[in-house]
Design a protein around this motif. Sequence first.
Motif, PDB file in Angstrom:
ATOM      1  N   VAL A 140       0.833  -1.204   0.000  1.00 22.26           N
ATOM      2  CA  VAL A 140       0.000   0.000   0.000  1.00 22.26           C
ATOM      3  C   VAL A 140       0.869   1.257   0.000  1.00 22.26           C
ATOM      4  O   VAL A 140       0.649   2.182  -0.798  1.00 22.26           O
ATOM      5  N   CYS A 188      -6.116  -3.170  -2.326  1.00 21.65           N
ATOM      6  CA  CYS A 188      -4.822  -2.917  -2.971  1.00 21.65           C
ATOM      7  C   CYS A 188      -4.057  -4.233  -3.065  1.00 21.65           C
ATOM      8  O   CYS A 188      -2.972  -4.404  -2.517  1.00 21.65           O
ATOM      9  N   CYS A 195      -8.416  -0.478  -8.404  1.00 23.52           N
ATOM     10  CA  CYS A 195      -8.147   0.961  -8.369  1.00 23.52           C
ATOM     11  C   CYS A 195      -9.377   1.805  -8.724  1.00 23.52           C
ATOM     12  O   CYS A 195      -9.506   2.939  -8.281  1.00 23.52           O
ATOM     13  N   CYS A 198     -11.079   2.832  -5.615  1.00 20.84           N
ATOM     14  CA  CYS A 198     -10.182   3.071  -4.482  1.00 20.84           C
ATOM     15  C   CYS A 198     -10.330   4.474  -3.884  1.00 20.84           C
ATOM     16  O   CYS A 198     -10.318   5.469  -4.608  1.00 20.84           O
TER      17      CYS A 198
END
Length: 347
Positions: A140, A188, A195, A198
């Motif tokens: 991350v 992630c 994504c 996210c």
Amino acid sequence: MSFSERILTWYAAHKRALPWRETKNPYVIWLSEIILQQTRVEQGMPYFLRFFETFPNVTKFAAAEESEILRLWQGLGYYSRARNMHRASKQVVELHAGDFPTAYQALLELPGVGEYTAAAIAAFSKNSPHAVLDGNVFRVLSRYFGIHEPINSTAGKKLFSKLAQEMLDRDHPGDYNQAIMDFGALQCKPKNPDCSTCVLQIDCVAYQGSLVDQLPVKLKGKKSRDRFFHYFVIEKEGEVMMSQRGEGDVWANLFEFPMLETTERLAVDQLMENEAYQQLFGDAVPAVLGAEVKHLLSHQNIYARFYKLPAESLQITKKREWNYYLLENLDKLAKHKLISSFVEQNF
DNA sequence: AAAACGGGGAA
DNA sequence: TTCCCAGTTTT
């Protein structure tokens, strides 16, 4: 919103319900953390439940025989974890009067507890301000900040350790640590991270620079070596000969059949020419049991062959680590996967 | 600074 | 096949 606020908000909506999240008991947390080292949650779960049920507190754990602990650990891998846990439990009983430590430094003293586990136990049990740094956190942070420094280099570990500590939400260390690990595991992810949905998308350097699939960077290790194991199944009146492995090699202290290792793959006639084989069995002809078994470990490739031999052909009578065991007691011995798989199929 | 230490799931 | 998983210890 700050990084930690976003992570914590995401966590509130997506957290996994895991049994060890229901407690602040450092012993129970320790149990889960050791089991989960380099182990996926789904794989470790049944082991956690088994250990928690069998040893409800550290005193019970310390009072157990190491053989029992190894037997419960059977199949999980990295068996030194089980032996270190036993040592650690005894240490807690003797040095802390059975009161499991929660202070970072005291935790580090326990065998099998490193920086990650000490931080996890301290943060989850007492909300102490120690950031965990596991595979998820490395991933991350390396993506969010676009860091190309290898995560397994000395410099990388130092850099990420400092960064992880800086990012820690000091008002909610426990939840923050859980959150960033869940975030790494569920959102992630190493491959195909999500994504598009996210919450860090706006600020994520890797996403904005299309570098997500290049991070984190990890140095490649040495490639595995090949080993050839020849296992001899020797039965006598409802008993079978088993051998206990020593220390200093894979599967320390676990049980298997008497074994001969060679550096090359050997056909039966070549095996019979082997000096060590002749010392063991003279010119007795081994009966080949099934096909070669390929057993892959992270750092070695083991090619195993099983042979049946008559007990009478055994020339050696006094091998300390060799003994006959009743077939019905075979399940009481802690065996590694290669052997337990064979036993399941053939006994 | 590297290598050793397990087993399994996912791509 | 390759990568990697709630890492730690030893060399």
